[in-house]
Design an enzyme around this catalytic site. Structure first.
Site, PDB file in Angstrom:
ATOM      1  N   ASP A 236      57.446  22.737 -15.514  1.00 62.06           N
ATOM      2  CA  ASP A 236      56.666  23.846 -16.053  1.00 62.06           C
ATOM      3  C   ASP A 236      56.226  24.728 -14.887  1.00 62.06           C
ATOM      4  O   ASP A 236      55.673  24.241 -13.890  1.00 62.06           O
ATOM      5  CB  ASP A 236      55.437  23.318 -16.800  1.00 62.06           C
ATOM      6  CG  ASP A 236      54.654  24.427 -17.464  1.00 62.06           C
ATOM      7  OD1 ASP A 236      55.078  24.879 -18.531  1.00 62.06           O
ATOM      8  OD2 ASP A 236      53.620  24.843 -16.897  1.00 62.06           O
ATOM      9  N   LEU A 237      56.488  26.029 -14.995  1.00 60.79           N
ATOM     10  CA  LEU A 237      56.140  26.954 -13.916  1.00 60.79           C
ATOM     11  C   LEU A 237      54.627  27.170 -13.879  1.00 60.79           C
ATOM     12  O   LEU A 237      53.999  27.385 -14.920  1.00 60.79           O
ATOM     13  CB  LEU A 237      56.856  28.289 -14.109  1.00 60.79           C
ATOM     14  CG  LEU A 237      58.385  28.220 -14.218  1.00 60.79           C
ATOM     15  CD1 LEU A 237      58.971  29.626 -14.262  1.00 60.79           C
ATOM     16  CD2 LEU A 237      58.985  27.444 -13.051  1.00 60.79           C
ATOM     17  N   ASP A 279      58.333  28.995 -20.274  1.00 60.47           N
ATOM     18  CA  ASP A 279      58.504  28.713 -18.843  1.00 60.47           C
ATOM     19  C   ASP A 279      58.668  27.207 -18.607  1.00 60.47           C
ATOM     20  O   ASP A 279      58.296  26.689 -17.564  1.00 60.47           O
ATOM     21  CB  ASP A 279      57.311  29.248 -18.047  1.00 60.47           C
ATOM     22  CG  ASP A 279      55.982  28.634 -18.490  1.00 60.47           C
ATOM     23  OD1 ASP A 279      55.963  27.978 -19.549  1.00 60.47           O
ATOM     24  OD2 ASP A 279      54.977  28.791 -17.783  1.00 60.47           O
TER      25      ASP A 279
END
Length: 634
Positions: A236-237, A279
């Site tokens: 996960d960004l 994301d």
């Protein structure tokens, strides 16, 4: 005989001859009549035969005309060949198909002129050609690329049948059809089908596999005979929303593509990179030996992802948190993904830009959380939740001017469940709005008690999640409870997270509409966690807010970090210019409190003042503080 009797005899003889002659004539006449009848019948039969022959001949000519019309008007090409393939006759459609006249093709073999020039056989091959009578393969359709006399290529669908001429010679009848358009349409459909199949299994923006393809690949791996362990990395960004808010969504898209390419460059040929959310990415790793392998892999990935991306003359930093898990017995995709997701949550809780693996200790914590999740809904419905309140202090007067309502859950076995665990549970169950509504009720009830205790200047605040702002009954319930208790709306504050995603057009979003309605109704609106995102300033310009609440991460480093000091100072100056109240949370020492006061921040909240406490303890604490303040004044 007497002479006088002779005339009588002669007369009788003559009469006899006459009778006989008459009888003979009569018989002949009858014979002639019979023969005439027979002749007439034969003539009738002959006439009928001639009529039938004429009709048959006419029908033959009629059928021949039909055959001619059919062969000349048929859209399909038709050729009659001898058994060596030489053309004996061709219809107009065949000639038109090849752009050649009937005289041009008569006596020739189609192999001499029909195929593309680079595919035309040698003369000896053509000369040795011969049809094999009744060859079943020839009766089926075959599509062959042909060439017209002008060089244009087309697709020709042919079939051959065999017959005999009137002379008893074997002949071949070939039927041809130009199927170029159908072939092109089929090719287009095939391309479209492949495109649709690709789109069904891949993310349109990045080209990475999607969740469906991930599930399909995972099921394929765990269904393999060797049952080798499968590793999952959930990526996960960090602060991706900040990139969108700061640089725009085009930059965000570029970052997603950059991340996808970086991940693809780092994996093994058998690994699959999937984008399963905005994301969020998942890497499926077949034949993963152990968690240590995944740990080393995550280290490589984080190093790869830390390289900034160039975007329109500037560098965009992109970091990620990663959760890793490995399959055990009877693996299920969603269960393993849930384990990797929990590891990801633990990594983010450790400060972001971190990696965590789902080991035994984490498994125990995960099982505990799952148990708590199963029990939380019952706790919410049976009033098993409690509310703690944390005071807010006005620096100039030393008075307590407000308290924040914080819902707590006392688990019957595990004790007090921390907010870090409680809030994700509520969010995962889709119960955030219900939890916030409970917090609202606690806060309003406490405000009523404060008023009754003579503390009319102590306001209350509660948190409003995005889910609560979108709840259809929120505003109506709030106004109803406030008016029923006869409370002043100006002493009730709703704290909205600055990081709440209000969309590209904050002023017109559903949540922004609720915020505007709350403001218009006379309630205080504070942006909570202000200063850690880049959407805050735009929210100040587009939303009806009355104050900001500085994030505790800025306050924590205020004394030692010059950057934090500059950011906090500018936010306070801007807020004061906009006539917005400023609250600093997370104040844990007097030095930080004094620095904030010097910067112009007048209201603080934190452990230096008081820890969150139950309602019954709050009133005792307020009474003790009132006495202390009274003694100081005396």
């Amino acid at each position: 005989m007497r002479l006088d009797a002779l005339p009588q005899f002669a007369l009788a003889l003559l009469l006899l001859i006459l009778v006989i002659s008459f009888w003979v004539l009569l018989r002949e006449n009858r014979k002639l009549e019979r023969e005439s009848v027979q002749v007439a019948k034969r003539c009738e039969r002959l006439k009928a035969g001639l009529s039938k022959a004429e009709a048959a001949q006419s029908e033959t000519l009629r059928q021949s005309e039909f055959y001619r019309l059919a062969s000349e008007s048929a859209p399909d090409g038709i050729v009659v060949q001898d058994m060596t393939g030489r053309i004996l006759w061709s219809n107009p459609a065949f000639c038109k198909m090849h752009l050649r006249s009937a005289d041009e093709v008569r006596g020739k073999h189609p192999l001499e002129f029909a195929l593309p020039s680079d595919q035309t056989p040698d003369a000896d091959v053509i000369a040795s050609f011969a049809y094999v009578d009744r060859d079943a393969r020839l009766s089926s359709f075959e599509v062959i690329e042909n060439q017209r006399s002008n060089g244009e290529l087309f697709w020709n669908q042919t079939s051959v049948s065999f017959s005999k001429s009137r002379q008893g010679e074997d002949i071949a009848v070939q039927v041809c059809r130009d199927v170029t358009k159908q072939i092109e349409q089929t090719d287009k459909l095939e391309v479209l089908s492949q495109k649709l199949e690709h789109e069904a299994k891949h993310d349109e923006l990045t080209g990475a596999s999607n969740r469906g393809a991930f599930r399909e690949y995972f099921d394929e791996l765990v269904g393999a005979p060797d049952q080798a362990p499968v590793g999952i990395l959930h990526i996960d960004l960090d602060n991706f929303k900040t990139i969108n808010d700061t640089h725009g969504h085009a930059a965000g898209d570029a970052v997603l593509v950059h991340v996808t390419n970086a991940l693809k460059d780092s994996v093994r040929p058998t690994d699959m990179v999937s984008r399963i959310g905005g994301d969020e990415f998942v890497i499926t790793c077949p034949r993963t030996p152990d968690l240590e392998f995944l740990g080393d892999f995550t280290t490589q990935l984080m190093k790869k992802l830390s390289v900034p991306i160039k975007w329109r003359g500037s560098l965009i930093s992109c970091e990620a948190s990663i959760g890793a898990a490995i399959s055990g017995e009877n693996p299920v995709a969603e269960e393993l993904l849930a384990q990797a997701d929990f590891a990801l949550y633990e990594a983010k809780r450790g400060g972001r830009n971190q990696a965590a693996t789902y080991d035994t200790s984490m498994k125990n914590r995960h099982e505990t959380r799952l148990q708590h999740s199963n029990e939380f809904a019952d706790a919410l419905n049976t009033d098993a939740l409690d509310c703690y309140f944390q005071p807010k202090l006005a620096m100039d007067s030393g008075d307590i001017v407000g308290v924040e309502a914080l819902v707590r859950w006392h688990h019957p076995k595990d004790g007090l469940i921390s907010p870090d665990e409680l809030l994700p549970i509520a969010k995962g169950l889709g119960l955030m709005a219900d939890l916030d509504l409970r917090s609202m009720s606690f806060a309003l009830r406490e405000r009523q008690k404060l008023v009754e205790a003579g503390l009319k200047d102590v306001g209350v605040a509660f948190n409003a999640s995005p889910e609560l702002l979108e709840h259809p009954d929120f505003l109506e319930r709030l106004i109803c409870e406030v008016d029923r208790a006869n409370l002043e709306r100006s002493h009730i504050a709703i704290e909205v997270l600055e990081t709440t995603d209000l969309g590209n057009r904050a002023a017109s979003s559903c949540q922004a509409t609720t915020i505007r309605q709350l403001h218009d109704a006379g309630f205080q609106i504070h942006l909570d966690g202000f200063g850690v995102g880049f959407a805050g300033l735009s929210h100040l310009a587009s939303l009806n807010v009355t104050g900001v609440k500085l994030d505790r991460s800025l306050i924590k480093t205020l004394l030692a970090d010059l950057t934090s000091q500059k950011i906090v100072r500018k936010i306070i100056e801007l807020s004061n210019d906009l006539s917005l109240s400023v609250i600093a949370e997370g104040v844990e020492d007097p030095e930080t409190a004094r620095m904030l006061q010097d910067m112009g921040c007048n209201i603080i909240q934190g452990y230096w003042i008081a820890t969150p406490m139950p309602a019954r303890a709050l009133h005792s604490w307020l009474e003790v503080r009132r006495r202390q303040q009274t003694r100081k004044l005396a």
